[in-house]
Design a protein around this motif. Structure first.
Motif, PDB file in Angstrom:
ATOM      1  N   LEU A 132       0.864  -1.118  -0.071  1.00  0.00           N
ATOM      2  CA  LEU A 132      -0.023   0.067   0.141  1.00  0.00           C
ATOM      3  C   LEU A 132       0.841   1.323  -0.163  1.00  0.00           C
ATOM      4  N   SER A 133       2.083   1.180   0.457  1.00  0.00           N
ATOM      5  CA  SER A 133       3.000   2.263   0.465  1.00  0.00           C
ATOM      6  C   SER A 133       3.177   2.724  -0.908  1.00  0.00           C
ATOM      7  N   VAL A 134       3.062   2.039  -1.969  1.00  0.00           N
ATOM      8  CA  VAL A 134       3.261   2.216  -3.297  1.00  0.00           C
ATOM      9  C   VAL A 134       2.313   3.401  -3.584  1.00  0.00           C
ATOM     10  N   TYR A 135       0.976   3.195  -3.146  1.00  0.00           N
ATOM     11  CA  TYR A 135       0.142   4.167  -3.299  1.00  0.00           C
ATOM     12  C   TYR A 135       0.329   5.691  -2.762  1.00  0.00           C
ATOM     13  N   GLY A 136       1.245   5.544  -1.558  1.00  0.00           N
ATOM     14  CA  GLY A 136       1.528   6.533  -0.725  1.00  0.00           C
ATOM     15  C   GLY A 136       2.701   7.515  -1.685  1.00  0.00           C
ATOM     16  N   ASP A 137       3.530   6.492  -2.109  1.00  0.00           N
ATOM     17  CA  ASP A 137       4.611   7.164  -2.928  1.00  0.00           C
ATOM     18  C   ASP A 137       3.785   7.815  -4.209  1.00  0.00           C
ATOM     19  N   PHE A 138       3.096   6.926  -4.613  1.00  0.00           N
ATOM     20  CA  PHE A 138       2.420   7.579  -6.164  1.00  0.00           C
ATOM     21  C   PHE A 138       1.887   8.902  -5.934  1.00  0.00           C
ATOM     22  N   LEU A 139       1.049   8.965  -4.713  1.00  0.00           N
ATOM     23  CA  LEU A 139       0.356  10.191  -4.379  1.00  0.00           C
ATOM     24  C   LEU A 139       1.002  11.305  -4.123  1.00  0.00           C
ATOM     25  N   ALA A 140       2.421  11.000  -3.547  1.00  0.00           N
ATOM     26  CA  ALA A 140       3.237  12.124  -2.942  1.00  0.00           C
ATOM     27  C   ALA A 140       4.075  12.612  -4.054  1.00  0.00           C
ATOM     28  N   ASN A 141       4.144  12.067  -5.218  1.00  0.00           N
ATOM     29  CA  ASN A 141       4.755  12.653  -6.481  1.00  0.00           C
ATOM     30  C   ASN A 141       3.908  13.661  -7.245  1.00  0.00           C
ATOM     31  N   PRO A 142       4.414  15.089  -7.222  1.00  0.00           N
ATOM     32  CA  PRO A 142       3.723  15.981  -7.620  1.00  0.00           C
ATOM     33  C   PRO A 142       3.211  15.652  -9.197  1.00  0.00           C
ATOM     34  N   VAL A 143       3.896  15.305  -9.794  1.00  0.00           N
ATOM     35  CA  VAL A 143       3.591  14.735 -11.266  1.00  0.00           C
ATOM     36  C   VAL A 143       2.173  13.939 -11.353  1.00  0.00           C
ATOM     37  N   ASN A 144       2.215  13.099 -10.277  1.00  0.00           N
ATOM     38  CA  ASN A 144       0.944  12.206 -10.306  1.00  0.00           C
ATOM     39  C   ASN A 144      -0.204  12.986  -9.646  1.00  0.00           C
TER      40      ASN A 144
END
Lengths: 578, 328
Positions: free
Chosen positions: A57-69
């Protein structure tokens, strides 16, 4: 409570060939639905967690933390919300016009306004590019007119995407609101007026309650379709990122984890919107009164309102029809002329010649026709018997099966495609142990999955329209189940089922998103070729492809009009009269 | 032609019992009506006989042969549905021919029978019209001809008149009676309209709460109802507490009571006229029983008395003291 049955007759269950066949059939449908809808969806959820289980689930955290995403997600929501709003305004205004103001050529206006349903979105997008793009006809004409160098219209980005989506998707609002307006009850309106209510009250208390559910459902369909739309952002969005373009990019970079995460986020947006709107629709559900009567107010007498409306609708019709005209026009022009002149004049039949005489150029058209027929045929075989078997209420397993078949309804095309890639790039039990990605079959399968909800719901509507007791009447007159089906049920449902099938066929012919994600050397479809030939500067050929698809769709549109005009909202719904 | 016997038939929809043991005998050639309020199970009874439903327990016999597990197409029963259920894609003639074609009768015979039955229902000149273009009453006749054409053993009519307006209903009622007599087919007629049932039938079965409560000729059922339900469902009735034989309640129709100015040997009770209503062929009196000033108990419900305006009955005004007696 006197004669309670002491010994309940055990309902005799005989094994007949029909029952065995039915059992085998439903087992097959369930197997396919699980294998090609449910398992792929779950697989994508698994892949998105990067094989780490819940820790993933941390993948989602990383994903949403990225400004591009973050930008991509916010842009997607913005496109969805803005398109829903503009479609709502345009569609509702058109519905009001046709219902209350349109006097002459009403049927023609209705058919023309419905045409975006029948013309594949990617064709329209390509036409818009030819019209308003950097070197589009309108852009160059304006430039020449005003003597300005360089592109004058900033067509593209957010505004361009919303514009294109509006003019390809407003039909949901138009059709639903138009249909709902027919159900406004004149006696309720008269009650409001006789109790002292003015026009405001009439709209609020008699019209809005009937129209509101239609607006909610349309908003849901439009929003889900807009957040999932790919061809508009891909072809005219430029650098404007949305989730669907990001998904295709991630897949092109073989980053299936990222693609899966993006798919899950997009799916979550779609499901959340669907759930919200279903809840709202339930809350505002209305039922017609016992003896509802048409409401046909004489508002058309107001000259100003009528003039304004007519002008508005004329502009809408031009915007809707101009792309079609442009495609036919450019398909008759040589590519060099299209590239060089603001108004091309190099007439040629060479583009059509190229399509029909060169096997390489003809193949995409042949592929798409074959694949669309296969997908719709398979879809009919999988949905019609299900709809018929569950016509008198469904058991829990049947309800689950139907739910599964309807699931792709809230899945944008890119979601379906990534789901299938995640399962069928490797051998699977559901494909008899061989990988499907890269084969011819994968696209017809994906098309069929996408068409299932539409086919099932139109089959249900058609089966529901069989006259109550007609089957029993046939049975009591000596006809067995098979004869009853062929002589009473089939004639009644064929028009509706066929109309649904044609609609599904057209959508499949023009499907671009899944096509772009799944096509290979064996099955390049026409929608992909329309785009690639244009990008390779064979614009004339691209336009000829588009013109052929539109011509085919027009023929089919008229077939639907003959079969089931009510589906396109063109005939009045049959009503009880007071 | 055939007789039908239902033996303690029970039926339920899911957990809801609908029939709680129905016993019914329909004699060969008779027009038998099942009369009951909506939801009493009368349509379920018809659907069981037609074979659209299977009973949970009990047997259904036609001419002494059990048909309980026979599918509907093997039972040879003509059904006329409440909504007619004509086949919309067929003409009137094709609708009527359907059952004959299914039975693979020769073409000439089909054509002859279609003509004959369309004649019988008075629609000979409508043969080539689309069935859906006809009026309600005409569709009704087509449905009847379609059900009769294959010469069924039994004709089942499920509230066939309920979608027609009052005048047409009356006419179709006569029509059905005439056709049934002419064809002589055993007929089961389902209705919730007591007048229809009494006017039409050889035998009436009154149904209540999933069981038959009384079967008899229309006169028997009307004049000697088996219980208060039958009495009130087959017509208006007064309930006179404790005035029947052995101190039971007496059930009396308004037209079977008579008002007299003096006490006679047949007087049941004394009261005063509370209301007079002129109804054309008769005058209706409401009589408040004596000693009931404003009391609202069931014993004090006003009696309804109907006097024929034939010039022989004495007339009364509101407030008159009267005696109530039974006319027969």
């Amino acid at each position: 409570m006197s004669a309670a049955p002491a010994s309940r007759r055990p309902r005799r269950f005989r094994v007949t060939p029909l029952r065995v066949a039915a059992g085998a059939y439903f087992a097959l449908v369930a197997f396919l639905a699980v294998g090609y809808i449910l398992v792929p969806a779950l697989q994508t959820a698994g892949v998105s967690l990067d094989g780490q289980g819940l820790a993933g689930l941390s993948v989602y955290g990383d994903f949403l933390a990225n400004p591009v995403n973050q930008t991509a997600v916010l842009n997607t929501l913005a496109v969805g919300a803005a398109s829903t709003l503009t479609c709502g305004v345009v569609g509702t205004a058109l519905a009001v016009y046709v219902r209350f103001f349109c006097r002459r050529h009403r049927r023609l206006v209705q058919i023309l306004l419905m045409s975006p349903v029948m013309i594949p979105g990617v064709v329209i997008v390509v036409a818009f590019v030819q019209l308003y793009g950097e070197s589009g006809m309108v852009t160059r004409a304006l430039g020449a007119l005003l003597g300005v160098e360089g592109p004058l219209l900033g067509f593209g980005g957010f505004g361009g995407i919303v514009f294109v989506i509006t003019y390809t998707q407003y039909v949901y609002f138009y059709l639903n609101v138009y249909t709902a307006l027919q159900y406004v009850d004149a006696s309720v309106v008269e009650s409001v007026r006789s109790l002292g209510g003015g026009l405001g009250r009439v709209v609020r208390d008699a019209v809005l309650p009937v129209v509101r559910p239609a607006v909610i459902v349309s908003a849901m369909t439009t929003f889900v379709s807009a957040v999932g739309s790919y061809s508009a952002p891909a072809l005219i969005g430029g650098t404007y990122r949305v989730l669907s373009t990001q998904i295709v990019m991630a897949k092109a970079n073989y980053d299936m984890v990222l693609a899966s995460v993006e798919v899950m986020v997009l799916l979550a947006i779609g499901v959340a919107a669907t759930a919200l709107c279903s809840g709202l629709a339930r809350r505002y559900r209305t039922t017609a009164g016992a003896r509802a009567v048409y409401w046909r107010p004489d508002v058309g007498r107001s000259r100003v309102a009528r003039g304004l409306f007519t002008a508005f609708v004329a502009v809408q019709l031009v915007v809707v029809l101009l792309p079609v005209a442009v495609i036919f026009y450019l398909s008759l022009m040589s590519t060099s002329s299209i590239m060089a002149e603001a108004f091309p004049t190099g007439f040629t039949l060479g583009n059509y010649e190229a399509v029909f005489t060169n096997p390489r150029t003809f193949r995409p058209l042949g592929n798409s026709l074959a694949m669309a027929l296969m997908a719709v045929g398979a879809g009919l075989l999988l949905t019609l018997p299900v709809a018929y078997a569950t016509r008198k209420g469904r058991s829990l397993p049947a309800a689950l099966l139907e739910g599964l078949i309807m699931l792709p309804w809230c899945m944008p095309a890119s979601v379906i495609a990534i789901d299938l890639i995640n399962v069928f790039s490797a051998p699977s039990v559901f494909s008899l142990g061989r990988p499907l990605i890269g084969t011819f079959e994968i696209l017809p399968i994906a098309y069929a999955v996408m068409a299932l909800p539409l086919l099932l719901s139109s089959a249900r509507v058609a089966v529901g329209g069989v006259r109550e007791n007609a089957e029993e009447a046939a049975r009591s007159l000596g006809a067995g189940p098979a004869r009853t089906f062929t002589s009473v049920v089939l004639p009644a449902i064929v028009p509706g089922v066929l109309a649904g099938a044609i609609l599904a066929f057209v959508r499949t012919m023009g499907e671009y998103t899944m096509s772009a994600l799944l096509y290979g050397v064996h099955n390049r479809p026409i929608s992909v070729s329309i785009v690639t030939t244009m990008q390779e500067y064979h614009i004339g050929v691209s336009m000829a492809y588009g013109a052929l698809v539109i011509a085919l769709c027009c023929v089919l549109l008229f077939a639907i009009l003959r079969l089931d005009a009510a589906r396109l909202g063109i005939d009045e719904v049959p009503r009880r009269r007071g | 032609m055939a007789s039908i016997i239902l033996e303690s038939v029970t039926c339920s929809y899911g957990e809801t019992p609908v029939l709680r043991g129905v016993d019914l005998v329909i004699a060969d050639g008779e027009l038998h009506t099942v009369l009951g309020p909506s939801g009493c199970g009368k349509t379920t009874t018809l659907r069981l006989i037609a074979g659209f439903l299977r009973p949970d327990a009990g047997r259904i016999l036609v001419d002494g042969r059990e048909v309980t597990d026979l599918p509907p197409e093997k039972r040879r029963m003509g059904v006329v549905f409440q909504n007619y259920a004509l086949f919309p894609q067929m003409t009137v003639a094709q609708n009527v021919a359907y059952g004959l074609k299914v039975a693979r009768r020769p073409k000439a015979e089909v054509a002859r029978a279609v003509g004959e039955y369309l004649d019988l229902v008075g629609l000979a000149d409508m043969a080539d019209r689309n069935a859906m273009e006809l009026s309600g009453g005409q569709q009704q006749r087509v449905a009847l001809a379609r059900a009769l054409a294959p010469e069924p053993r039994v004709l089942l009519l499920d509230e066939p008149l309920s979608n027609l307006d009052a005048e047409l209903r009356q006419r179709m009622r006569e029509e059905i009676r005439r056709i049934q007599r002419q064809v002589g087919v055993t007929t089961l007629f389902i209705t919730h309209d007591q007048q229809e049932a009494l006017a039409l039938s050889d035998t009436v079965s009154v149904m209540h709460d999933g069981a038959i409560v009384q079967t008899g000729s229309p006169r028997e059922v009307y004049e000697h109802p088996a219980d208060a339900f039958v009495a009130s469902f087959t017509g208006e009735v007064n309930r006179l507490r404790g005035l029947g034989s052995d101190g039971a309640d007496l059930l009396a129709r308004p037209e079977s009571l008579r008002l007299t100015p003096e006490r006679t040997s047949r007087t049941l009770l004394r009261g005063s006229v509370a209301a007079v209503r002129y109804e054309g062929f008769a005058t209706r009196y409401e009589v408040a029983p004596e000693g009931c000033d404003g009391a609202a108990s069931a014993d004090c419900a006003p009696l309804s008395v109907l006097a024929l305006n034939d010039g022989r009955a004495p007339s009364f005004a509101v407030g008159d003291a009267v005696f109530v007696e039974q006319a027969r």
